[in-house]
Design an enzyme around this catalytic site. Structure first.
Site, mmCIF file in Angstrom:
data_model
loop_
_atom_site.group_PDB
_atom_site.id
_atom_site.type_symbol
_atom_site.label_atom_id
_atom_site.label_comp_id
_atom_site.label_asym_id
_atom_site.label_seq_id
_atom_site.Cartn_x
_atom_site.Cartn_y
_atom_site.Cartn_z
ATOM 1 N N ARG A 180 23.694 6.230 0.942
ATOM 2 C CA ARG A 180 24.448 7.187 1.767
ATOM 3 C C ARG A 180 24.755 8.442 0.955
ATOM 4 O O ARG A 180 25.293 8.364 -0.149
ATOM 5 C CB ARG A 180 25.746 6.548 2.242
ATOM 6 C CG ARG A 180 26.729 7.506 2.930
ATOM 7 C CD ARG A 180 27.964 6.747 3.372
ATOM 8 N NE ARG A 180 29.010 7.610 3.895
ATOM 9 C CZ ARG A 180 30.168 7.863 3.289
ATOM 10 N NH1 ARG A 180 30.430 7.314 2.093
ATOM 11 N NH2 ARG A 180 31.061 8.663 3.838
ATOM 12 N N ARG A 210 43.122 18.289 8.181
ATOM 13 C CA ARG A 210 43.841 18.068 6.926
ATOM 14 C C ARG A 210 44.973 19.066 6.750
ATOM 15 O O ARG A 210 44.959 20.146 7.353
ATOM 16 C CB ARG A 210 42.887 18.205 5.728
ATOM 17 C CG ARG A 210 41.670 17.311 5.779
ATOM 18 C CD ARG A 210 40.734 17.582 4.604
ATOM 19 N NE ARG A 210 39.483 16.854 4.706
ATOM 20 C CZ ARG A 210 39.313 15.593 4.326
ATOM 21 N NH1 ARG A 210 40.317 14.929 3.809
ATOM 22 N NH2 ARG A 210 38.137 15.002 4.462
ATOM 23 N N THR A 215 34.363 0.887 4.977
ATOM 24 C CA THR A 215 35.704 1.280 4.533
ATOM 25 C C THR A 215 36.474 0.154 3.839
ATOM 26 O O THR A 215 36.780 -0.870 4.448
ATOM 27 C CB THR A 215 36.581 1.836 5.685
ATOM 28 O OG1 THR A 215 35.806 2.708 6.500
ATOM 29 C CG2 THR A 215 37.755 2.611 5.107
ATOM 30 N N LYS A 262 29.802 7.195 14.054
ATOM 31 C CA LYS A 262 30.913 6.618 13.291
ATOM 32 C C LYS A 262 32.118 6.488 14.231
ATOM 33 O O LYS A 262 32.667 7.480 14.685
ATOM 34 C CB LYS A 262 31.244 7.516 12.096
ATOM 35 C CG LYS A 262 30.117 7.596 11.083
ATOM 36 C CD LYS A 262 30.389 8.642 10.021
ATOM 37 C CE LYS A 262 31.586 8.303 9.149
ATOM 38 N NZ LYS A 262 31.813 9.340 8.109
#
Length: 476
Positions: free
Chosen positions: A33, A74, A281, A223
């Protein structure tokens, strides 16, 4: 016993050295990845070329996955790099603030936040470690009260409990990154934060346009990390080639307790719809710093394997951890042990199931026959890899070998559970192709005289989707 579950490893500072990367591939990595949240375009191209060169050197089929960054939801930066938020205190998230943040307020990378929230909403920062309750929205300022305090540092992520942030899945940066990913012809393109099928369809169109010069068409991975994606899961799967159970952001939005059942549901749905599933994760998070995993992590990986996931994924463990190779070795052993305990229920898999295509029916017939005859291998002669994919949706103890003349199909099959991809010359004569396939597996030590195997192919040869023949053979 050969491992059926595949391992995805993220490349980063800890694993970009050629010697370490070689060890990772030998230890068991099947898919590499490339995280587009970090690095420049040329960095990714160079790393992709390095992966392919080392894969050729060690004689292993490895797929490349380009993982798009998605929207940056963020907070901004702080004057001292971080602050300590205290429960009960006021804290402002200010979309217009340009100066560094402090204990009372901070700027936002995500400028749309004031329009996405209302009083009473809960905001979760830094993977849910900090909880803020929205008290008021004044212009570009979101006034909150700290419910759960803690250390908040630069550029930590923001989630809204229950979802509802309007950030688009594809940003301008993602669109440029898709062009970069097509420059090195990634096998898989992972799209961050899709909310619906339209997000995946748009990403696919952009990828196909960017890859038009080389006619390259990557497989699309959605995802699943937004709560809005859960009700749209079936539609998203239809628009994708697979999903990633991205448990980090998803857990923050829907709550930790809901994730294990969602993981099982997503993997089961992906298998039923002939799509691939990746579980990701914090699978071996402690091994970022420790040489062995916790018992809870061992159980987590094993349960994902028993759920039927195609692959288990490592992120920071291999990108920035102290023990990248050891982590892959541990994951390999855990997956092997879990697979030994798997139940085989191929008869119930086929109960009341209808097949509308000849090639799909042949694939299922090969599984059923090989399982009951105790064949040593199932060989799928396949141009696109579809026959091997369909076979891999069902658990059998018989290894599946996907033999293709297309290097892109060979690498794509590296992600399919229980499939060993191999390259063989393109042949138009059926009998010559069948003989060559047997010869390859005998040379690899998979088959020996007296062994029985099942083989599928299409006649005439060389047409994608043309599989129409199943033959059971014995090595002479």
């Amino acid at each position: 016993m050969t491992r059926a579950t595949k391992i995805v490893a993220t490349l980063g500072p800890a694993s970009s050295d050629p010697a370490v990367l070689e060890q990772l591939l030998i230890a068991g990595v099947d898919v590499v990845r490339l995280n587009f949240s970090h690095g420049k375009a040329q960095d990714h191209i160079d790393r992709a070329n390095l992966v392919r060169a080392i894969a050729d050197k060690v004689g292993k089929t490895v797929a490349l996955m380009a993982d798009l960054q998605g929207p940056k939801i963020r907070v901004g930066k702080f004057a001292e790099g971080k602050v300590m938020l205290v429960a009960g205190e006021a804290f402002v998230l200010d979309a217009q603030r340009t100066e560094p943040g402090d204990i009372s307020a901070v700027g936002l990378d995500y400028k749309e936040l004031p329009r996405d929230v209302r009083p009473g909403d809960t905001l979760l920062l830094n993977d849910g470690l900090i909880k803020l309750r929205v008290e008021n929205v004044l212009g570009e300022q979101v006034h909150t009260r700290v419910v759960l305090g803690g250390e908040l540092s630069n550029n930590k992520g923001i989630n809204k409990a229950g979802g509802g942030l309007t950030a688009p899945a594809l940003t301008a940066k993602d669109m440029e990154d898709i062009k970069t990913a097509m420059a090195f012809q990634c096998e898989y393109l992972a799209v961050s934060f899709p909310k619906n099928a339209t997000d995946m369809e748009m990403a696919r169109q952009l990828a196909y346009v960017a890859g038009e010069a080389t006619r390259h068409k990557p497989a699309m991975i959605a995802k699943i990390e937004r709560s809005e994606a859960i009700p749209q899961l079936e539609a998203i799967l239809r628009a994708s080639d697979g999903i990633m159970v991205a448990r980090g952001d998803l857990a923050v939005e829907v709550g930790n307790a809901a994730v294990p059942a969602l993981q099982k549901r997503m993997i089961r749905m992906a298998r039923e719809m002939d799509k691939v599933a990746i579980t990701a994760t914090q699978m071996m998070e402690s091994m970022i710093l420790a040489p062995v995993p916790t018992r809870a992590e061992v159980s987590d990986v094993a349960n994902a394997v028993l759920d039927g996931t195609d692959a288990v994924m490592l992120s920071a463990e291999t990108a920035a951890g102290k023990y990248p190779v050891e982590t892959v070795e541990q994951m390999h052993q855990i997956a092997l042990e879990a697979e030994r305990a798997e139940d085989i229920s191929i008869e119930t898999d086929f109960t009341n199931k209808k097949f509308g295509r000849i090639d799909q029916s042949i694939a299922m017939g090969a599984l059923f026959t090989a399982h009951h005859l105790g064949c040593k291998a199932i060989i799928a002669l396949t141009e696109s890899g579809s026959t091997a994919l369909w076979m891999s949706r069902h658990n059998v103890k018989v290894p599946i070998f996907g033999l293709t003349s297309q290097p892109a199909s060979q690498r794509r099959m590296a992600l399919y559970r229980n499939v060993r991809p191999m390259l063989m010359p393109k042949m138009s004569d059926r009998d010559a192709a069948l003989a060559q396939a047997e010869k390859l597996l005998v040379e690899r030590g998979v088959l020996k005289p007296g062994d029985t195997y099942a083989i599928t192919c299409g006649e005439p040869m060389g047409y994608p989707g043309g599989t129409n023949m199943l033959k059971v053979c014995q090595v002479r």
